[in-house]
Design a protein around this motif. Structure first.
Motif, short mmCIF file in Angstrom:
data_model
loop_
_atom_site.label_atom_id
_atom_site.label_comp_id
_atom_site.label_asym_id
_atom_site.label_seq_id
_atom_site.Cartn_x
_atom_site.Cartn_y
_atom_site.Cartn_z
N ARG A 12 61.10 54.69 49.22
CA ARG A 12 60.50 53.67 50.08
C ARG A 12 58.98 53.81 50.01
O ARG A 12 58.44 54.88 50.30
CB ARG A 12 60.96 53.85 51.52
CG ARG A 12 62.44 53.62 51.74
CD ARG A 12 62.82 53.97 53.20
NE ARG A 12 64.22 53.75 53.45
CZ ARG A 12 65.15 54.72 53.46
NH1 ARG A 12 64.79 55.98 53.21
NH2 ARG A 12 66.41 54.43 53.70
N GLN A 50 69.99 54.22 47.02
CA GLN A 50 70.61 54.63 48.28
C GLN A 50 69.74 54.22 49.47
O GLN A 50 70.24 53.71 50.47
CB GLN A 50 70.87 56.14 48.30
CG GLN A 50 71.61 56.61 49.55
CD GLN A 50 72.97 55.96 49.71
OE1 GLN A 50 73.73 55.81 48.75
NE2 GLN A 50 73.28 55.54 50.92
N SER A 51 68.43 54.42 49.36
CA SER A 51 67.51 53.99 50.42
C SER A 51 67.59 52.49 50.63
O SER A 51 67.66 52.01 51.77
CB SER A 51 66.07 54.39 50.08
OG SER A 51 65.92 55.78 50.08
N GLU A 54 70.80 51.54 52.40
CA GLU A 54 70.71 51.89 53.83
C GLU A 54 69.87 50.87 54.59
O GLU A 54 70.13 50.60 55.76
CB GLU A 54 70.08 53.28 53.99
CG GLU A 54 70.97 54.42 53.54
CD GLU A 54 70.23 55.75 53.50
OE1 GLU A 54 69.05 55.82 53.95
OE2 GLU A 54 70.82 56.73 53.00
N ASP A 55 68.86 50.32 53.93
CA ASP A 55 67.91 49.41 54.58
C ASP A 55 68.38 47.96 54.66
O ASP A 55 67.82 47.18 55.44
CB ASP A 55 66.56 49.44 53.86
CG ASP A 55 65.88 50.80 53.93
OD1 ASP A 55 66.34 51.67 54.68
OD2 ASP A 55 64.88 50.97 53.20
#
Length: 119
Positions: A12, A50-51, A54-55
């Motif tokens: 991010r 993955q980030s 999740e977001d």
């Protein structure tokens, strides 16, 4: 940041003061610096994806400024942008530098050398 990476947390992208910029992500060398091999890049990209996953629930679904928005951020931070035609000139010079050594190319190791090719 002077190190050739975009400040980030698990892919991010971060503002100067460390706050995550929603919806902007990075992976590979621009994320962690010029280190590693294909396997390292894969793990790096898995972390970033993955980030992103999740977001998704918290991301704004409205249209984004895309590449122009990123270019604006870089311009505001006085970051030199190397576009594809610039890269082609750098690539051609690396190939030329490798010829006397019977190598496919001789890579630049310093940004200053690359920028000198661009003038």
């Amino acid at each position: 940041d002077g190190e050739g990476v975009i400040p980030n947390k698990a892919g991010r992208i971060l503002e100067d003061h460390g706050t995550v910029i929603p919806g902007l992500y990075t992976a590979g060398w621009i994320k962690r610096g010029p280190t590693g091999i294909i396997g390292t890049n894969r793990a790096c990209s898995v972390e970033t994806v993955q980030s992103l996953l999740e977001d998704i629930p918290s991301l704004n679904p409205m249209p984004k400024p895309g590449a122009q928005g990123l270019s604006n951020i870089f311009q505001n931070r006085n970051v030199r942008i190397v576009r594809y035609p610039d890269w082609q000139r750098i690539d051609a010079e690396e190939v030329k530098r490798g010829e006397p050594k019977d190598k496919p190319r001789e890579k630049f190791t310093r940004l200053e050398e690359m920028f000198a090719v661009l003038g």
